[in-house]
Design an enzyme around this catalytic site. Structure first.
Site, PDB file in Angstrom:
ATOM      1  N   ARG A  36      -9.844   1.326   9.252  1.00  0.00           N
ATOM      2  CA  ARG A  36      -9.684  -0.316   8.183  1.00  0.00           C
ATOM      3  C   ARG A  36     -10.769  -0.446   9.480  1.00  0.00           C
ATOM      4  O   ARG A  36     -10.562  -1.569  10.329  1.00  0.00           O
ATOM      5  CB  ARG A  36      -8.176  -0.344   9.393  1.00  0.00           C
ATOM      6  CG  ARG A  36      -7.161  -0.165   8.883  1.00  0.00           C
ATOM      7  CD  ARG A  36      -5.845  -0.433   9.738  1.00  0.00           C
ATOM      8  NE  ARG A  36      -4.636   0.029   8.940  1.00  0.00           N
ATOM      9  CZ  ARG A  36      -3.405  -0.368   8.978  1.00  0.00           C
ATOM     10  NH1 ARG A  36      -3.393  -1.332   9.198  1.00  0.00           N
ATOM     11  NH2 ARG A  36      -2.819   0.611   8.084  1.00  0.00           N
ATOM     12  N   ARG A  90      11.353  -7.518   4.767  1.00  0.00           N
ATOM     13  CA  ARG A  90      10.924  -5.257   4.857  1.00  0.00           C
ATOM     14  C   ARG A  90      11.899  -5.383   5.858  1.00  0.00           C
ATOM     15  O   ARG A  90      12.691  -3.959   6.311  1.00  0.00           O
ATOM     16  CB  ARG A  90       9.930  -5.120   4.621  1.00  0.00           C
ATOM     17  CG  ARG A  90       9.492  -3.722   4.924  1.00  0.00           C
ATOM     18  CD  ARG A  90       7.920  -3.245   4.597  1.00  0.00           C
ATOM     19  NE  ARG A  90       6.986  -3.691   5.730  1.00  0.00           N
ATOM     20  CZ  ARG A  90       5.652  -3.401   5.641  1.00  0.00           C
ATOM     21  NH1 ARG A  90       5.226  -3.223   4.719  1.00  0.00           N
ATOM     22  NH2 ARG A  90       4.878  -3.730   6.765  1.00  0.00           N
ATOM     23  N   LYS A 128       1.089  -1.367   0.088  1.00  0.00           N
ATOM     24  CA  LYS A 128      -0.018   0.280  -0.129  1.00  0.00           C
ATOM     25  C   LYS A 128       1.267   1.083  -0.242  1.00  0.00           C
ATOM     26  O   LYS A 128       0.745   1.793  -0.698  1.00  0.00           O
ATOM     27  CB  LYS A 128      -0.971   0.170   0.955  1.00  0.00           C
ATOM     28  CG  LYS A 128      -1.500  -0.807   1.376  1.00  0.00           C
ATOM     29  CD  LYS A 128      -2.999  -0.606   2.567  1.00  0.00           C
ATOM     30  CE  LYS A 128      -2.160  -1.284   3.918  1.00  0.00           C
ATOM     31  NZ  LYS A 128      -1.751  -2.476   4.514  1.00  0.00           N
ATOM     32  N   ARG A 130      -1.127  -9.175  13.040  1.00  0.00           N
ATOM     33  CA  ARG A 130      -1.823  -7.636  11.819  1.00  0.00           C
ATOM     34  C   ARG A 130      -2.595  -8.909  11.120  1.00  0.00           C
ATOM     35  O   ARG A 130      -3.870  -8.042  11.278  1.00  0.00           O
ATOM     36  CB  ARG A 130      -0.548  -7.664  11.775  1.00  0.00           C
ATOM     37  CG  ARG A 130       0.313  -6.688  13.023  1.00  0.00           C
ATOM     38  CD  ARG A 130       1.174  -6.168  12.243  1.00  0.00           C
ATOM     39  NE  ARG A 130       1.429  -5.373  10.703  1.00  0.00           N
ATOM     40  CZ  ARG A 130       2.868  -5.467  10.435  1.00  0.00           C
ATOM     41  NH1 ARG A 130       3.803  -6.097  11.109  1.00  0.00           N
ATOM     42  NH2 ARG A 130       2.275  -4.633   9.143  1.00  0.00           N
ATOM     43  N   ARG A 181      11.328  -1.790  11.674  1.00  0.00           N
ATOM     44  CA  ARG A 181       9.683  -1.681  11.822  1.00  0.00           C
ATOM     45  C   ARG A 181       9.305  -1.898  13.072  1.00  0.00           C
ATOM     46  O   ARG A 181       9.984  -3.922  13.295  1.00  0.00           O
ATOM     47  CB  ARG A 181       8.629  -1.545  11.141  1.00  0.00           C
ATOM     48  CG  ARG A 181       8.976  -0.504  10.611  1.00  0.00           C
ATOM     49  CD  ARG A 181       7.412  -0.357   9.708  1.00  0.00           C
ATOM     50  NE  ARG A 181       5.883  -1.367   9.728  1.00  0.00           N
ATOM     51  CZ  ARG A 181       5.227  -1.144   9.168  1.00  0.00           C
ATOM     52  NH1 ARG A 181       4.316  -0.212   8.204  1.00  0.00           N
ATOM     53  NH2 ARG A 181       3.902  -1.752   9.739  1.00  0.00           N
TER      54      ARG A 181
HETATM   55  P1  ADP Z   1       0.432  -2.614   8.392  1.00  0.00           P
HETATM   56  O1  ADP Z   1      -0.730  -2.089   7.382  1.00  0.00           O
HETATM   57  O2  ADP Z   1       1.807  -2.399   6.683  1.00  0.00           O
HETATM   58  O3  ADP Z   1       0.481  -3.333   9.172  1.00  0.00           O
HETATM   59  P2  ADP Z   1       0.938   0.370   8.656  1.00  0.00           P
HETATM   60  O4  ADP Z   1       2.118   1.155   8.423  1.00  0.00           O
HETATM   61  O5  ADP Z   1      -0.213   0.736   7.806  1.00  0.00           O
HETATM   62  O6  ADP Z   1       1.513  -0.868   8.085  1.00  0.00           O
HETATM   63  O7  ADP Z   1       0.607   0.733  10.116  1.00  0.00           O
HETATM   64  C1  ADP Z   1       0.701   0.368  10.943  1.00  0.00           C
HETATM   65  C2  ADP Z   1       0.309   0.002  12.933  1.00  0.00           C
HETATM   66  O8  ADP Z   1      -0.481   1.601  12.436  1.00  0.00           O
HETATM   67  C3  ADP Z   1      -1.006  -0.706  12.201  1.00  0.00           C
HETATM   68  O9  ADP Z   1      -0.292  -2.098  12.985  1.00  0.00           O
HETATM   69  C4  ADP Z   1      -1.781  -0.558  13.538  1.00  0.00           C
HETATM   70  O10 ADP Z   1      -1.180  -0.427  15.090  1.00  0.00           O
HETATM   71  C5  ADP Z   1      -1.089   1.480  13.601  1.00  0.00           C
HETATM   72  N1  ADP Z   1      -2.413   1.784  12.343  1.00  0.00           N
HETATM   73  C6  ADP Z   1      -2.341   2.540  11.272  1.00  0.00           C
HETATM   74  N2  ADP Z   1      -3.472   2.437  10.656  1.00  0.00           N
HETATM   75  C7  ADP Z   1      -4.253   2.726  11.369  1.00  0.00           C
HETATM   76  C8  ADP Z   1      -5.583   3.065  11.848  1.00  0.00           C
HETATM   77  N3  ADP Z   1      -6.382   3.640  10.666  1.00  0.00           N
HETATM   78  N4  ADP Z   1      -6.606   2.477  12.840  1.00  0.00           N
HETATM   79  C9  ADP Z   1      -6.004   2.078  13.812  1.00  0.00           C
HETATM   80  N5  ADP Z   1      -5.221   2.068  13.865  1.00  0.00           N
HETATM   81  C10 ADP Z   1      -3.816   2.278  12.395  1.00  0.00           C
END
Ligand code: ADP
Length: 193
Positions: A89, A128, A14, A146, A134
């Site tokens: 989400r 990654r 994404k 996740r 991370r």
């Molecule tokens: P990925 O989708 O690869 O897990 P992201 O970088 O998009 O990684 O998000 C990392 C973390 O940030 C998520 O696991 C969550 O803890 C938090 N996060 C990101 N976007 C949201 C969201 N819309 N609602 C709740 N938590 C979020």
């Protein structure tokens, strides 16, 4: 003027595609994950609150996330549109976004779903982790948590946007540039240039 969402499981690409699409359409890519990580790094109040959830692979509470996005979409640079990566989400976040857009008399143009099999994304995320640093990428248990959370909380949103006729599904396996071409091609067919 274009308003897009990019949805897909962790590791679907994404962030990579969001940056490329933002460039192509001249709009900001807004990643809630990046915003949270920057806040964790800078040890802001939001970052301190979000860190534990993120490290466990859980979602940050909707109250925090919704306020963050509502504020961000009010910035000047979103006037020509925006691309949201990683938000909404949860069903609650969909409602919150609907409200923000309705208040501004705006609506979404399309929701791009990046599709990829679970085993492919687990491999990608572990790879990654070597570069991203991370904490939620390095541990396979957290990665699987996740992915399960995505299937339980976020996959239902895809149905919601499908029902609204907004969904554009794109196979996210292959070269980065090819995936971008697939997305822009599918959006062009819907009149989004
Ligand atoms: P990925 O989708 O690869 O897990 P992201 O970088 O998009 O990684 O998000 C990392 C973390 O940030 C998520 O696991 C969550 O803890 C938090 N996060 C990101 N976007 C949201 C969201 N819309 N609602 C709740 N938590 C979020």
């Amino acid at each position: 003027m274009v308003r897009l969402l990019v949805v897909g499981p962790p590791g679907a690409g994404k962030g990579t595609q969001a940056a490329r699409l933002a460039e192509a359409y001249g709009i900001p890519a807004i990643s809630t994950g990046d915003i949270f990580r920057a806040n964790v790094r800078d040890e802001t109040a939001l970052g301190v609150e979000a860190k534990g959830f993120m490290d466990r692979g859980e979602y940050v509470p909707d109250s925090l996330t919704n306020a963050l996005v509502a504020d961000r979409l009010g910035h000047e640079d979103c006037a020509p549109g925006f691309l949201l990566d990683g938000y909404p989400r949860t069903v609650d976040q969909v409602r919150a976004l609907d409200q923000v857009l309705a208040d501004q008399g705006e609506k979404l143009d399309a929701v791009v779903e990046l599709t990829v099999e679970t085993e492919v994304v687990v491999k990608r995320i572990l790879l990654r982790a070597k570069d991203s640093g991370r904490s939620d990428d390095a541990d396979e248990t957290v990665i699987r948590a996740r992915l399960e959370l995505f299937a339980r909380e976020t996959a239902p949103l895809i149905e919601v946007y499908g029902g609204r006729g907004l969904l554009v599904q794109v196979d996210a396996i292959g070269e980065i540039a090819d995936v971008t071409d697939r997305i822009t091609g599918a959006l062009r067919q819907r009149g989004i240039e």
